[in-house]
Design a protein around this motif. Sequence first.
Motif, mmCIF file in Angstrom:
data_model
loop_
_atom_site.group_PDB
_atom_site.id
_atom_site.type_symbol
_atom_site.label_atom_id
_atom_site.label_comp_id
_atom_site.label_asym_id
_atom_site.label_seq_id
_atom_site.Cartn_x
_atom_site.Cartn_y
_atom_site.Cartn_z
ATOM 1 N N SER A 57 43.129 40.190 35.182
ATOM 2 C CA SER A 57 44.528 40.635 35.101
ATOM 3 C C SER A 57 45.173 40.765 36.495
ATOM 4 O O SER A 57 46.380 40.883 36.607
ATOM 5 N N ASP A 58 44.353 40.710 37.544
ATOM 6 C CA ASP A 58 44.889 40.770 38.915
ATOM 7 C C ASP A 58 45.329 39.394 39.429
ATOM 8 O O ASP A 58 45.938 39.299 40.502
ATOM 9 N N GLY A 64 41.351 42.317 45.970
ATOM 10 C CA GLY A 64 42.501 42.899 45.274
ATOM 11 C C GLY A 64 42.071 43.655 44.028
ATOM 12 O O GLY A 64 41.252 43.161 43.249
ATOM 13 N N ALA A 65 42.610 44.842 43.866
ATOM 14 C CA ALA A 65 42.295 45.630 42.667
ATOM 15 C C ALA A 65 43.387 46.668 42.441
ATOM 16 O O ALA A 65 44.137 47.009 43.366
ATOM 17 N N GLY A 66 43.444 47.136 41.200
ATOM 18 C CA GLY A 66 44.448 48.143 40.856
ATOM 19 C C GLY A 66 43.809 49.418 40.344
ATOM 20 O O GLY A 66 42.603 49.483 40.132
ATOM 21 N N GLY A 117 39.247 42.620 40.903
ATOM 22 C CA GLY A 117 38.506 43.442 39.957
ATOM 23 C C GLY A 117 38.600 42.991 38.520
ATOM 24 O O GLY A 117 37.729 43.315 37.701
ATOM 25 N N SER A 118 39.642 42.228 38.193
ATOM 26 C CA SER A 118 39.855 41.799 36.808
ATOM 27 C C SER A 118 40.695 40.525 36.822
ATOM 28 O O SER A 118 41.481 40.305 37.766
HETATM 29 C C1 RP5 Z 1 40.929 47.342 38.149
HETATM 30 O O1 RP5 Z 1 41.478 47.832 36.979
HETATM 31 C C2 RP5 Z 1 41.312 45.913 38.197
HETATM 32 O O2 RP5 Z 1 41.342 45.459 39.516
HETATM 33 C C3 RP5 Z 1 42.658 45.870 37.543
HETATM 34 O O3 RP5 Z 1 43.722 45.915 38.494
HETATM 35 C C4 RP5 Z 1 42.686 47.144 36.721
HETATM 36 C C5 RP5 Z 1 42.805 46.884 35.238
HETATM 37 O O4 RP5 Z 1 41.806 46.002 34.814
HETATM 38 P P1 RP5 Z 1 41.816 45.435 33.316
HETATM 39 O O5 RP5 Z 1 41.691 46.608 32.423
HETATM 40 O O6 RP5 Z 1 43.127 44.692 33.158
HETATM 41 O O7 RP5 Z 1 40.640 44.490 33.248
HETATM 42 O O8 RP5 Z 1 39.549 47.482 38.182
#
Ligand code: RP5
Length: 156
Positions: free
Chosen positions: A11-12, A62-64, A8-9
Amino acid sequence: MKIGIVMGSSSDWNVMKGATEILDQFEIEYEVKVLSAHRTPHQLEEWVKDLRNRNFSTVIAGAGGAAHLAGVVAAFTTLPVIGVPVKGQAFEGLDSLLSMVQMPSGIPVAVVAVNGSKNAALLAVEILAVTKPELKDKMDLFRKAQAEKVLASEII
Ligand code: RP5
């Protein structure tokens, strides 16, 4: 066949690169993308819908946080989807795990442990190995080496 790895980012990546390390070890081709279910939904849909035509076998997503990515990927394809809940800033990753694992019946996502990107890749290899005996042999060797490492452990 290739494995898709989407997160998703950027940062993952620190977590998701674990999947690429495993796939490199097994010499399996993959494609890595940063696409978000929330921030780039249209581009995500376009990428996912083309994967079967492009000879992909499995997607690792993968995502958070509000981790809807794997579920949305699964909504757009009948390829197997493996979700990696990424531990974010809050709740020790429990938020990611629960939002990824609680899929509605009919749209499955195989969810691994929080930050479990290596197991996600191993599962993707195992799926490929069902029809590729040479990969099954490599997996057997991997397990054997792993067992030998455990048995060689000396604590005191
Ligand atoms: C999710 O939001 C992403 O997978 C990531 O784990 C989390 C934070 O994203 P950023 O704000 O670091 O881009 O969508």
